[in-house]
Design an enzyme around this catalytic site. Structure first.
Site, mmCIF file in Angstrom:
data_model
loop_
_atom_site.group_PDB
_atom_site.id
_atom_site.type_symbol
_atom_site.label_atom_id
_atom_site.label_comp_id
_atom_site.label_asym_id
_atom_site.label_seq_id
_atom_site.Cartn_x
_atom_site.Cartn_y
_atom_site.Cartn_z
ATOM 1 N N GLY A 162 68.901 -34.854 11.227
ATOM 2 C CA GLY A 162 68.779 -36.144 11.895
ATOM 3 C C GLY A 162 70.135 -36.811 11.930
ATOM 4 O O GLY A 162 70.983 -36.564 11.063
ATOM 5 N N HIS A 218 63.999 -42.492 7.642
ATOM 6 C CA HIS A 218 65.400 -42.532 7.180
ATOM 7 C C HIS A 218 66.313 -42.908 8.359
ATOM 8 O O HIS A 218 67.176 -43.787 8.231
ATOM 9 C CB HIS A 218 65.767 -41.156 6.598
ATOM 10 C CG HIS A 218 67.192 -41.014 6.157
ATOM 11 N ND1 HIS A 218 67.571 -40.833 4.856
ATOM 12 C CD2 HIS A 218 68.351 -41.021 6.877
ATOM 13 C CE1 HIS A 218 68.894 -40.731 4.778
ATOM 14 N NE2 HIS A 218 69.391 -40.843 5.999
ATOM 15 N N GLU A 219 66.114 -42.253 9.503
ATOM 16 C CA GLU A 219 66.955 -42.542 10.678
ATOM 17 C C GLU A 219 66.720 -43.968 11.184
ATOM 18 O O GLU A 219 67.652 -44.669 11.579
ATOM 19 C CB GLU A 219 66.674 -41.535 11.802
ATOM 20 C CG GLU A 219 66.962 -40.085 11.453
ATOM 21 C CD GLU A 219 68.332 -39.863 10.842
ATOM 22 O OE1 GLU A 219 69.288 -40.556 11.225
ATOM 23 O OE2 GLU A 219 68.444 -38.999 9.959
ATOM 24 N N GLN A 265 75.781 -43.865 12.582
ATOM 25 C CA GLN A 265 76.514 -42.884 11.765
ATOM 26 C C GLN A 265 77.728 -42.314 12.503
ATOM 27 O O GLN A 265 78.601 -41.707 11.887
ATOM 28 C CB GLN A 265 75.594 -41.722 11.357
ATOM 29 C CG GLN A 265 74.518 -42.134 10.371
ATOM 30 C CD GLN A 265 73.660 -40.946 9.994
ATOM 31 O OE1 GLN A 265 72.735 -40.587 10.701
ATOM 32 N NE2 GLN A 265 73.975 -40.316 8.866
ATOM 33 N N CYS A 280 71.999 -37.860 2.948
ATOM 34 C CA CYS A 280 72.495 -38.520 4.156
ATOM 35 C C CYS A 280 73.875 -37.989 4.510
ATOM 36 O O CYS A 280 74.749 -37.907 3.645
ATOM 37 C CB CYS A 280 72.549 -40.027 3.918
ATOM 38 S SG CYS A 280 73.098 -40.956 5.345
ATOM 39 N N LEU A 281 74.061 -37.667 5.777
ATOM 40 C CA LEU A 281 75.373 -37.164 6.229
ATOM 41 C C LEU A 281 76.478 -38.188 5.999
ATOM 42 O O LEU A 281 77.650 -37.828 5.904
ATOM 43 C CB LEU A 281 75.310 -36.799 7.716
ATOM 44 C CG LEU A 281 74.478 -35.553 8.066
ATOM 45 C CD1 LEU A 281 74.207 -35.502 9.565
ATOM 46 C CD2 LEU A 281 75.182 -34.289 7.615
ATOM 47 N N HIS A 341 68.659 -46.514 9.416
ATOM 48 C CA HIS A 341 70.067 -46.560 9.815
ATOM 49 C C HIS A 341 70.301 -47.607 10.908
ATOM 50 O O HIS A 341 71.383 -48.194 10.994
ATOM 51 C CB HIS A 341 70.529 -45.194 10.344
ATOM 52 C CG HIS A 341 71.042 -44.257 9.294
ATOM 53 N ND1 HIS A 341 72.105 -44.566 8.473
ATOM 54 C CD2 HIS A 341 70.650 -43.003 8.938
ATOM 55 C CE1 HIS A 341 72.338 -43.543 7.653
ATOM 56 N NE2 HIS A 341 71.467 -42.592 7.909
HETATM 57 ZN ZN ZN Z 1 71.367 -40.799 6.848
#
Ligand code: ZN
Length: 179
Positions: free
Chosen positions: A46, A148-149, A51, A106-107, A152
């Site tokens: 995702g 989660h997304e 991000q 998380c990236l 963001h």
């Molecule tokens: Zn994330």
């Protein structure tokens, strides 16, 4: 297509509430394609626009749906990679089921994992990349990734909600599903 830079909390865009998408133009399509490519390359399951330093209510996800849950598809990735979803101006209209604790990564926060409690099932309404209204009811891992997304888009990170956060070993990182 272009690989985008994934930002970390040192960039304030990650913590800002993103704005609704109002124009479905070629620039938006390019951003979506670049986000899909960036997610695949990371690799992640995702990726939300904040991000990649774009303050827009938009995210992409790459997930296998559990049978009988979905009604949308935006693209057909190669077999084994799961279906790709593009969700614009999403709204989670229902959270159901008991809260379940699961491990997230998380990236934007490399090298860390955390246990987060989230509702098991959601209904999410959104626009696809062409501006068409869609609705998806899903549960389990996919519902977790979408929540989660979604967070963001409001500048919320999993570490804000996690009961426990820990550093991940290098060998574990390859098996982690980053979001
Ligand atoms: Zn994330």
């Amino acid at each position: 297509m272009t690989l985008l830079t994934i930002i970390t909390p040192s960039n304030p865009t990650l913590r800002k509430k993103a704005a609704r998408v109002t124009v479905f133009d070629a620039r938006l399509q390019t951003l979506i394609d670049d986000m899909l490519e960036t997610m695949q390359a990371a690799p992640g399951v995702g990726l939300a626009a904040p991000q990649v330093a774009q303050g827009l209510r938009l995210f992409v996800a790459r997930l296998e749906e559990e049978p009988g849950t979905g009604d949308d598809s935006d693209a057909s990735p190669p077999p084994g990679l799961g279906r790709t979803h593009v969700m614009i101006n999403p709204k989670i209209t229902r959270f159901t089921g008991d809260a379940v604790v699961g491990t997230e990564a998380c990236l934007s926060i490399p090298e860390y994992l955390g246990d987060v409690s989230r509702p098991h099932e959601i209904i999410i309404k959104y626009l696809d990349r062409h501006g068409q209204k869609r609705k998806l009811r899903t549960h389990g891992w996919m519902a977790r990734v979408l929540q989660h997304e979604y967070d963001h888009l409001d500048g919320v990170l999993f570490i804000d909600k996690a009961e426990k956060v820990w550093r991940v070993e290098l060998e574990e990182q390859a098996q982690t599903e980053w979001t």
